[in-house]
Design a protein around this motif. Structure first.
Motif, mmCIF file in Angstrom:
data_model
loop_
_atom_site.group_PDB
_atom_site.id
_atom_site.type_symbol
_atom_site.label_atom_id
_atom_site.label_comp_id
_atom_site.label_asym_id
_atom_site.label_seq_id
_atom_site.Cartn_x
_atom_site.Cartn_y
_atom_site.Cartn_z
ATOM 1 N N LEU A 77 0.830 -1.204 0.000
ATOM 2 C CA LEU A 77 0.000 0.000 0.000
ATOM 3 C C LEU A 77 0.864 1.252 0.000
ATOM 4 C CD1 LEU A 77 -2.859 1.231 0.129
ATOM 5 C CD2 LEU A 77 -2.690 1.102 2.633
ATOM 6 N N GLN A 78 1.865 1.286 0.860
ATOM 7 C CA GLN A 78 2.717 2.473 0.943
ATOM 8 C C GLN A 78 3.538 2.673 -0.329
ATOM 9 O OE1 GLN A 78 2.028 4.636 3.254
ATOM 10 N NE2 GLN A 78 0.602 3.065 3.960
ATOM 11 N N SER A 79 3.951 1.586 -0.963
ATOM 12 C CA SER A 79 4.709 1.688 -2.209
ATOM 13 C C SER A 79 3.907 2.394 -3.292
ATOM 14 C CB SER A 79 5.131 0.303 -2.688
ATOM 15 O OG SER A 79 5.737 0.388 -3.965
ATOM 16 N N ILE A 80 2.649 1.995 -3.452
ATOM 17 C CA ILE A 80 1.858 2.599 -4.526
ATOM 18 C C ILE A 80 1.375 4.000 -4.150
ATOM 19 C CG2 ILE A 80 1.206 0.387 -5.514
ATOM 20 C CD1 ILE A 80 -1.608 2.182 -4.152
ATOM 21 N N LEU A 81 1.182 4.261 -2.873
ATOM 22 C CA LEU A 81 0.707 5.580 -2.447
ATOM 23 C C LEU A 81 1.819 6.614 -2.435
ATOM 24 C CD1 LEU A 81 -1.695 4.689 0.503
ATOM 25 C CD2 LEU A 81 -2.345 5.541 -1.769
ATOM 26 N N GLN A 108 -5.038 -2.704 -5.798
ATOM 27 C CA GLN A 108 -5.198 -2.786 -7.252
ATOM 28 C C GLN A 108 -6.111 -1.669 -7.758
ATOM 29 O OE1 GLN A 108 -6.673 -6.772 -7.607
ATOM 30 N NE2 GLN A 108 -4.692 -7.686 -7.106
ATOM 31 N N HIS A 109 -7.158 -1.385 -7.016
ATOM 32 C CA HIS A 109 -8.097 -0.318 -7.351
ATOM 33 C C HIS A 109 -7.374 1.033 -7.385
ATOM 34 C CE1 HIS A 109 -11.628 2.366 -6.346
ATOM 35 N NE2 HIS A 109 -12.200 1.601 -7.262
ATOM 36 N N HIS A 110 -6.532 1.281 -6.396
ATOM 37 C CA HIS A 110 -5.762 2.524 -6.354
ATOM 38 C C HIS A 110 -4.829 2.629 -7.568
ATOM 39 C CE1 HIS A 110 -7.315 3.827 -2.600
ATOM 40 N NE2 HIS A 110 -6.293 3.572 -1.799
ATOM 41 N N VAL A 111 -4.161 1.529 -7.915
ATOM 42 C CA VAL A 111 -3.242 1.555 -9.053
ATOM 43 C C VAL A 111 -4.012 1.858 -10.335
ATOM 44 C CG1 VAL A 111 -1.674 0.175 -10.482
ATOM 45 C CG2 VAL A 111 -1.523 0.041 -7.989
ATOM 46 N N TYR A 112 -5.123 1.172 -10.534
ATOM 47 C CA TYR A 112 -5.946 1.350 -11.734
ATOM 48 C C TYR A 112 -6.381 2.806 -11.896
ATOM 49 C CZ TYR A 112 -10.066 0.939 -14.765
ATOM 50 O OH TYR A 112 -10.991 1.102 -15.755
ATOM 51 N N HIS A 113 -6.946 3.363 -10.835
ATOM 52 C CA HIS A 113 -7.445 4.728 -10.934
ATOM 53 C C HIS A 113 -6.322 5.764 -10.941
ATOM 54 C CE1 HIS A 113 -11.620 3.819 -11.162
ATOM 55 N NE2 HIS A 113 -11.599 3.131 -10.037
ATOM 56 N N SER A 114 -5.186 5.450 -10.354
ATOM 57 C CA SER A 114 -4.042 6.365 -10.431
ATOM 58 C C SER A 114 -3.604 6.542 -11.879
ATOM 59 C CB SER A 114 -2.876 5.844 -9.584
ATOM 60 O OG SER A 114 -3.217 5.859 -8.216
ATOM 61 N N GLY A 115 -3.638 5.460 -12.649
ATOM 62 C CA GLY A 115 -3.330 5.561 -14.072
ATOM 63 C C GLY A 115 -4.311 6.466 -14.788
ATOM 64 N N GLN A 116 -5.587 6.349 -14.437
ATOM 65 C CA GLN A 116 -6.597 7.230 -15.031
ATOM 66 C C GLN A 116 -6.322 8.692 -14.666
ATOM 67 O OE1 GLN A 116 -10.189 5.427 -13.425
ATOM 68 N NE2 GLN A 116 -10.768 4.801 -15.507
ATOM 69 N N LEU A 117 -5.980 8.935 -13.412
ATOM 70 C CA LEU A 117 -5.692 10.302 -12.979
ATOM 71 C C LEU A 117 -4.534 10.891 -13.785
ATOM 72 C CD1 LEU A 117 -5.903 9.897 -9.087
ATOM 73 C CD2 LEU A 117 -7.652 10.832 -10.616
ATOM 74 N N ALA A 118 -3.476 10.096 -13.957
ATOM 75 C CA ALA A 118 -2.311 10.580 -14.695
ATOM 76 C C ALA A 118 -2.667 10.881 -16.149
ATOM 77 C CB ALA A 118 -1.180 9.546 -14.625
ATOM 78 N N LEU A 119 -3.439 10.014 -16.767
ATOM 79 C CA LEU A 119 -3.843 10.233 -18.167
ATOM 80 C C LEU A 119 -4.745 11.450 -18.301
ATOM 81 C CD1 LEU A 119 -4.425 6.572 -19.383
ATOM 82 C CD2 LEU A 119 -2.597 8.136 -20.087
ATOM 83 N N LEU A 120 -5.741 11.553 -17.434
ATOM 84 C CA LEU A 120 -6.642 12.706 -17.501
ATOM 85 C C LEU A 120 -5.881 14.003 -17.264
ATOM 86 C CD1 LEU A 120 -9.906 11.482 -15.747
ATOM 87 C CD2 LEU A 120 -9.606 12.090 -18.155
ATOM 88 N N ASN A 121 -4.922 13.973 -16.362
ATOM 89 C CA ASN A 121 -4.144 15.191 -16.096
ATOM 90 C C ASN A 121 -3.315 15.581 -17.311
ATOM 91 O OD1 ASN A 121 -3.407 17.323 -14.307
ATOM 92 N ND2 ASN A 121 -1.457 16.305 -13.954
ATOM 93 N N ARG A 122 -2.838 14.613 -18.058
ATOM 94 C CA ARG A 122 -2.090 14.916 -19.296
ATOM 95 C C ARG A 122 -3.010 15.581 -20.316
ATOM 96 N NH1 ARG A 122 1.846 10.180 -21.372
ATOM 97 N NH2 ARG A 122 3.710 11.148 -20.510
ATOM 98 N N ILE A 123 -4.262 15.128 -20.348
ATOM 99 C CA ILE A 123 -5.223 15.655 -21.331
ATOM 100 C C ILE A 123 -5.655 17.076 -20.969
ATOM 101 C CG2 ILE A 123 -7.552 15.366 -22.269
ATOM 102 C CD1 ILE A 123 -7.103 12.306 -21.947
ATOM 103 N N VAL A 124 -5.966 17.298 -19.695
ATOM 104 C CA VAL A 124 -6.543 18.592 -19.295
ATOM 105 C C VAL A 124 -5.551 19.514 -18.597
ATOM 106 C CG1 VAL A 124 -8.869 17.623 -19.121
ATOM 107 C CG2 VAL A 124 -7.448 17.786 -17.063
ATOM 108 N N GLY A 125 -4.455 18.961 -18.110
ATOM 109 C CA GLY A 125 -3.529 19.728 -17.275
ATOM 110 C C GLY A 125 -2.621 20.651 -17.982
#
Length: 160
Positions: A11-15, A143-160
């Motif tokens: 948990l700490q590794s991915i966070l 796993q849920h955190h990893v999955y959605h973290s990827g979405q956050l990174a992609l969305l931030n690239r699109i809108v950021g």
């Protein structure tokens, strides 16, 4: 290494650690501007704030299940509405997500070793993710955190 130590290390590794696949969740979130957090790109269903709110809800739900509560959807719903853009609200959401994970980490650390492979209090329901072992519950949230973290990174690239 105990199960609690293994799960907490994962948990700490991915966070906040150095996961092999790229930036950790907190680095991703900390690099998202307030403006980007509430922008929904064309063709997207959710914005970044909505995904972080979803992640927070499931962290709180996992914590409740670890404490013996009956499973259900998060109190605010699976995909709660993040509401209108508000910079203070965004910072509160980010801080709440971090605090919720810190709380969960403490519960994981203190969880009895002989209970990790025991089933949670609920019957198996794939949609809700119920009826699994406590270990599978925490692994699923990671796993849920990893999955959605990827979405956050992609969305931030699109809108950021």
């Amino acid at each position: 290494m105990s199960t609690s130590q293994q799960l907490n290390a994962s948990l700490q590794s991915i966070l906040s650690g150095d996961p092999w696949y790229g930036p950790n969740t907190y680095d991703i979130i900390d690099n998202i501007s307030f403006d980007a957090a509430y922008e929904t790109p064309p063709g997207s269903v959710h914005n970044i704030a909505g995904i972080v709110l979803h992640m927070l809800g499931w962290t709180l739900e996992t914590t409740a299940r670890m404490q013996g509560q009956t499973a259900g959807e998060p109190a605010g719903g699976d995909w709660a509405d993040p509401g209108l853009p508000d910079e203070q609200k965004w910072q509160h959401l980010v801080n709440s997500f971090k605090l919720a994970n810190l709380t969960l980490s403490g519960i994981i650390e203190d969880f009895p070793e002989d209970k990790w492979n025991a089933p949670t209090n609920d019957k198996r329901n794939r949609k809700l993710g119920t009826g699994v072992s406590y270990r599978a519950l925490v692994e699923g949230l990671i796993q849920h955190h990893v999955y959605h973290s990827g979405q956050l990174a992609l969305l931030n690239r699109i809108v950021g």
